[in-house]
Scaffold this motif. Structure first.
Motif, PDB file in Angstrom:
ATOM      1  N   UNK A 149       4.993 -42.605-141.797  1.00  0.00           N
ATOM      2  CA  UNK A 149       5.965 -42.762-142.875  1.00  0.00           C
ATOM      3  C   UNK A 149       5.363 -42.378-144.213  1.00  0.00           C
ATOM      4  N   UNK A 150       6.053 -41.562-144.953  1.00  0.00           N
ATOM      5  CA  UNK A 150       5.576 -41.228-146.289  1.00  0.00           C
ATOM      6  C   UNK A 150       4.666 -40.019-146.323  1.00  0.00           C
ATOM      7  N   UNK A 151       3.817 -39.875-145.300  1.00  0.00           N
ATOM      8  CA  UNK A 151       2.830 -38.800-145.370  1.00  0.00           C
ATOM      9  C   UNK A 151       3.493 -37.427-145.277  1.00  0.00           C
ATOM     10  N   UNK A 152       4.512 -37.300-144.421  1.00  0.00           N
ATOM     11  CA  UNK A 152       5.189 -36.008-144.292  1.00  0.00           C
ATOM     12  C   UNK A 152       5.934 -35.667-145.579  1.00  0.00           C
ATOM     13  N   UNK A 153       6.575 -36.692-146.153  1.00  0.00           N
ATOM     14  CA  UNK A 153       7.298 -36.455-147.406  1.00  0.00           C
ATOM     15  C   UNK A 153       6.345 -35.959-148.473  1.00  0.00           C
ATOM     16  N   UNK A 154       5.198 -36.652-148.568  1.00  0.00           N
ATOM     17  CA  UNK A 154       4.221 -36.306-149.598  1.00  0.00           C
ATOM     18  C   UNK A 154       3.677 -34.887-149.382  1.00  0.00           C
ATOM     19  N   UNK A 155       3.405 -34.548-148.111  1.00  0.00           N
ATOM     20  CA  UNK A 155       2.856 -33.214-147.835  1.00  0.00           C
ATOM     21  C   UNK A 155       3.894 -32.122-148.122  1.00  0.00           C
ATOM     22  N   UNK A 156       5.165 -32.499-148.006  1.00  0.00           N
ATOM     23  CA  UNK A 156       6.193 -31.519-148.334  1.00  0.00           C
ATOM     24  C   UNK A 156       6.393 -31.390-149.842  1.00  0.00           C
ATOM     25  N   UNK A 157       5.680 -32.197-150.594  1.00  0.00           N
ATOM     26  CA  UNK A 157       5.681 -32.068-152.054  1.00  0.00           C
ATOM     27  C   UNK A 157       4.252 -31.813-152.511  1.00  0.00           C
TER      28      UNK A 157
END
Lengths: 332, 176
Positions: B11-19
């Motif tokens: 959770x959160x890590x994919x979102x962050x990597x996509x930004x």
């Protein structure tokens, strides 16, 4: 490309340098310890192509090593391309093998990443990937030009190689594939052999990007082609062989063909693709991969109008007496 | 490589990597702050500092990037996507086995590291162009050491003695 001195003075290099359309073909390494099996496979290819690629455990399946095949081929005066993959050997083994290959008269080397162990028949093996294909390419170039190992230790006599790399324009990320090619050229690639081309549209777009970067003037590009035996073979290849892209139209075309004429149709498709890629600016040759149907290679090359090749112009009898040369008379 | 990196989506890590711009900003700030702190920490206790860095990297980078602790981090040059997650450890771009849907040849449920890396690096402000650099062979002796410390000490920039780097003209705005 034509001003610089010859890299290795290989036959393939001279053909490409002279501006002729080059033809290379893939030799299926036998599951055998008998040299005759290598010579039998090589014989049908030798007269119709400029160099023979000896695969290095293709599809991560165990076969006779590329090194072994190349040793046999150079002894008989054929021109091999040594394929080196990063899957099975670390940098120490690879550098040693490159020296050994050069000593045996191998002049062309193709630097590959390699299919993963999991796609082969021994998926439980340990994968190595100590270097990647670009680092391998660079290492080979450094050995040739600087005359040193990666450790900096000097080579008494550096090897001379015409260095190749692979390219797959047909799988994602499509819009960045030409940048990967640029890296390979910068790392030291002299020629490129691509994955099977069945989709001319994607390839045209790729070559447009390659030309935009001016790469087609820095490297010779040989397009991978091959015959499909049937729609079943096509289906197998596109689902089970990593990195092969076959559009539905081609599978459909084979499916509609009556059973007796499928093989013929596969060859026709292959010849059509060769004719189309020849028209594309920046294409310098083809690389024929006919897995387990080497006998079709001659027909394909003949029908594509690429025959006769000059019969072994580069072949010279080894100057030193070679006591280990094979009895050529036995090769049938 | 001791174990196969799994297709982890925390959770959160994919979102962050996509930004990647946010991560880039965090990287630049951390570099500035840690770069000042590190000499003092080393003076106090080198062993303790090393342990602290290694633990923190295992936790933070492990969570965010599924870090494999190669000890020579090039995340900012690869679109904030860890290339050591590639089962073939490729540091210079994707292999030819990428599936038509952009997933890995070896782990079909995992998106190809390099498909993501190219895409993300194109959205980075400072280091996006660095994806075109040719990365030298990995120094396997640095495994499980701190990449931050190796960077501050200049250890990660050392290449094999015989290695000749390729000079490429790229635009990197680097430290703002």
């Amino acid at each position: 490309m034509s001003e610089r001195p010859l890299r290795a003075d290989s036959r393939l290099e001279r053909v490409l340098r002279s501006g002729r359309f080059a033809v290379t073909a893939e030799l299926n390494a036998p599951d055998s310890a008998d040299p005759e099996d290598v010579y039998r496979n090589a014989l049908v290819l030798a007269e119709v192509c400029d160099a023979i690629n000896a695969t290095d455990g293709s599809g991560a399946n165990c076969h006779m090593s590329s090194m072994g095949c190349c040793a046999l081929l150079t002894r008989a005066g054929y021109e091999p391309v040594l394929q080196v993959s990063c899957r099975d050997r670390n940098r120490i083994a690879i550098q040693g093998d490159l020296l050994g290959a050069a000593a045996m008269g191998v002049k062309n080397v193709l630097c590959l990443t390699g299919d993963d162990v999991t796609v082969g028949d021994q998926p439980e093996a340990k994968r190595v990937f100590d270097l990647d294909s670009i680092q391998l390419l660079r290492t080979a170039r450094i050995m040739c030009e600087q005359g040193v190992f990666l450790s900096g230790r000097r080579l008494t006599t550096p090897p001379r190689f015409f260095l190749g790399a692979a390219a797959n324009p047909f799988v994602p990320p499509l819009e960045y594939r030409h940048l990967r090619l640029a890296k390979k050229v910068a790392a030291g690639a002299d020629f490129i052999q691509t994955q099977y081309c069945f989709d001319i549209r994607i390839f045209r777009e790729y070559m447009r990007r390659v030309r935009d970067l001016g790469l087609h003037r820095q490297v010779y590009i040989l397009v991978g082609v091959g015959p499909l035996r049937s729609e079943k073979a096509a289906e197998f290849m596109r689902t089970r062989v990593p990195g092969v892209w076959i559009p539905d139209e081609i599978v459909e075309r084979l499916r509609k063909t009556p059973k007796k004429r499928k093989r013929e149709e596969g060859i026709r498709i292959c010849v059509e693709i060769i004719e189309q890629v020849r028209e594309i600016e920046g294409v310098h040759g083809i690389h024929v991969m006919a897995y387990r149907q080497e006998e079709t290679v001659a027909e394909i090359i003949h029908r594509a109008g690429l025959f006769p090749r000059q019969a072994r112009p580069g072949w010279q009898r080894p100057r030193r007496r070679d006591t280990s040369s094979p009895q050529l008379g036995r090769v049938k | 490589m001791s174990q196969m990196p799994e297709a982890r989506r925390l959770p959160g890590s994919e979102w962050l990597k996509d930004h990647p711009r946010i991560l880039e900003w965090i990287y630049l700030r951390s570099k500035a702050v840690l770069g000042r702190l590190y000499p003092w920490m080393r003076r106090l206790s080198p062993g303790w500092t090393e342990r602290l860095f290694v633990r923190s990297e295992e936790w933070v980078k492990g969570y965010l990037f599924n870090c494999q602790m190669c000890g020579q981090c090039i995340l900012h040059s690869t679109g904030m996507t860890c290339p050591m997650n590639c089962p073939k450890n490729l540091r210079n771009g994707p292999c030819g086995g990428v599936r038509a849907d952009g997933h890995c040849e070896v782990i079909p449920e995992m998106p190809c590291v390099w498909v993501q890396a190219w895409e993300r690096s194109s959205r980075m402000a400072h280091y996006g162009e660095e994806i075109r650099l040719i990365q030298p062979p990995v120094n396997r002796q640095l495994e499980h050491t701190s990449a931050w410390i190796n960077m501050f000490e200049g250890i990660d920039a050392r290449t094999p003695p015989g290695w000749v780097p390729v000079e490429l003209e790229i635009e990197t705005s680097g430290d703002p």
